[in-house]
Design a protein around this motif. Structure first.
Motif, PDB file in Angstrom:
ATOM      1  N   TYR A  67      10.829  -2.034 -58.442  1.00  0.00           N
ATOM      2  CA  TYR A  67      11.849  -1.016 -58.211  1.00  0.00           C
ATOM      3  C   TYR A  67      12.668  -1.314 -56.955  1.00  0.00           C
ATOM      4  O   TYR A  67      13.769  -0.804 -56.793  1.00  0.00           O
ATOM      5  N   TYR A  68      12.139  -2.139 -56.078  1.00  0.00           N
ATOM      6  CA  TYR A  68      12.779  -2.332 -54.775  1.00  0.00           C
ATOM      7  C   TYR A  68      13.100  -3.792 -54.471  1.00  0.00           C
ATOM      8  O   TYR A  68      13.840  -4.072 -53.532  1.00  0.00           O
ATOM      9  N   LEU A 155       9.834 -14.030 -65.897  1.00  0.00           N
ATOM     10  CA  LEU A 155      11.265 -13.732 -65.816  1.00  0.00           C
ATOM     11  C   LEU A 155      11.643 -13.188 -64.444  1.00  0.00           C
ATOM     12  O   LEU A 155      12.700 -13.530 -63.903  1.00  0.00           O
ATOM     13  N   VAL A 156      10.791 -12.352 -63.867  1.00  0.00           N
ATOM     14  CA  VAL A 156      11.069 -11.833 -62.527  1.00  0.00           C
ATOM     15  C   VAL A 156      11.051 -12.969 -61.508  1.00  0.00           C
ATOM     16  O   VAL A 156      11.903 -13.036 -60.613  1.00  0.00           O
ATOM     17  N   ALA A 157      10.098 -13.876 -61.639  1.00  0.00           N
ATOM     18  CA  ALA A 157      10.027 -15.015 -60.719  1.00  0.00           C
ATOM     19  C   ALA A 157      11.234 -15.943 -60.885  1.00  0.00           C
ATOM     20  O   ALA A 157      11.755 -16.483 -59.901  1.00  0.00           O
ATOM     21  N   GLN A 158      11.703 -16.084 -62.112  1.00  0.00           N
ATOM     22  CA  GLN A 158      12.818 -16.994 -62.383  1.00  0.00           C
ATOM     23  C   GLN A 158      14.147 -16.427 -61.911  1.00  0.00           C
ATOM     24  O   GLN A 158      14.961 -17.138 -61.311  1.00  0.00           O
ATOM     25  N   HIS A 159      14.380 -15.136 -62.147  1.00  0.00           N
ATOM     26  CA  HIS A 159      15.714 -14.572 -61.932  1.00  0.00           C
ATOM     27  C   HIS A 159      15.831 -13.716 -60.669  1.00  0.00           C
ATOM     28  O   HIS A 159      16.967 -13.445 -60.223  1.00  0.00           O
ATOM     29  N   LYS A 160      14.728 -13.221 -60.131  1.00  0.00           N
ATOM     30  CA  LYS A 160      14.707 -12.466 -58.865  1.00  0.00           C
ATOM     31  C   LYS A 160      15.335 -11.074 -58.946  1.00  0.00           C
ATOM     32  O   LYS A 160      14.852 -10.133 -58.351  1.00  0.00           O
ATOM     33  N   ILE A 161      16.451 -10.949 -59.684  1.00  0.00           N
ATOM     34  CA  ILE A 161      17.175  -9.683 -59.747  1.00  0.00           C
ATOM     35  C   ILE A 161      17.626  -9.447 -61.179  1.00  0.00           C
ATOM     36  O   ILE A 161      17.907 -10.399 -61.933  1.00  0.00           O
ATOM     37  N   GLU A 162      17.684  -8.181 -61.575  1.00  0.00           N
ATOM     38  CA  GLU A 162      17.887  -7.846 -62.993  1.00  0.00           C
ATOM     39  C   GLU A 162      19.225  -8.325 -63.530  1.00  0.00           C
ATOM     40  O   GLU A 162      19.355  -8.684 -64.703  1.00  0.00           O
TER      41      GLU A 162
END
Length: 253
Positions: A67-68, A155-162
């Motif tokens: 969330y942050y 996906l979070v590790a790859q892209h960092k931000i939504e």
């Protein structure tokens, strides 16, 4: 276009209090013709004006840190069934300022219509998707949520931000015309040194939206803290008149 109009926003944490939602709602009332639904996805409905529909932020299997560290909860708006909502949706971040009619934004075709912020700093680069304001048909991009649920950590590790994830997960993204929106940071604040003597520029007449990202926040220009409300070495101080007029017009009567 005869589709129903839905405006979505999302609120979590303490950075943006209910006042931001109310100001955005009032601005949409002034700048959208005909009927529309205004929906806030949040776990905190206290202080919101009547007329604002409230639903929980969709549970898409995120952890507290998501969330942050990147606004990953926003991906939940693409759920195949979003509380039975239907129609063309315009998602708007709470720190966005609305200046003119939003009706044309509902009519731009594309599976996802978003901001291309590459020209703001690097005009020669290919499009780069920014998710402060975007449009889509509700329920049409459920695969974006399904993929994140099944491959979340990778996906979070790859892209960092939504918004970077969206850029790669959705085919055929379209972008708003550049003259419809301006960035406060890139287009309206004065250059270094001049910003100590001159207030921020006023938005150009053709702009429909002012995008805030990072510091300052809109409220800093309305009820400024003592000293510098900008990020060093930039400098800003005092009330910004055009922002105060917008904010007070959008606040509850």
């Amino acid at each position: 276009m005869n589709q129903s109009k839905v405006v979505l926003c999302m609120k979590w944490g303490t950075l943006y209090p209910a006042e931001y939602v109310n100001v955005l709602y009032r601005a949409c009332q002034r700048h959208i013709s005909g009927e529309f639904r205004f929906v806030c996805l949040t776990g905190e409905s206290q202080g919101l004006l009547p007329g604002i529909e409230v639903f929980p932020i969709p549970d898409i299997g995120l952890e507290h840190s998501h969330y942050y560290d990147g606004a990953w909860p926003k991906i939940g708006v693409f759920s195949s069934d979003l509380y039975g909502l239907q129609g063309r949706c315009l998602f708007i971040d709470l720190d966005t300022v609305i200046l003119d009619s939003l009706d044309p934004l509902f009519n731009v075709p594309g599976p996802l219509v978003a901001i291309n912020n590459a020209p703001w700093s690097s005009p020669s680069l290919p499009p780069r998707t920014m998710s402060s304001v975007f449009a889509f048909d509700i329920g049409s991009l459920g695969h974006v949520v399904d993929k994140l649920k099944s491959q979340r950590d990778a996906l979070v590790a790859q892209h960092k931000i939504e918004q970077e994830y969206l850029h790669h997960a959705v085919d055929g993204i379209a972008y708003w015309p550049q003259d419809w929106l301006v960035s406060f940071k890139y287009h309206l604040r004065q250059p270094l040194v001049l910003d100590r003597f001159l207030p921020p520029k006023s938005p150009p007449p053709e702009a429909k939206l002012v995008i805030f990202h990072g510091k300052p926040r809109p409220i800093d220009l309305v009820r400024p803290p003592k000293g510098n409300w900008e990020r060093f070495p930039h400098y800003g101080h005092g009330v910004v008149d055009w922002m105060s007029v917008y904010w007070n017009s959008g606040s509850p009567i």
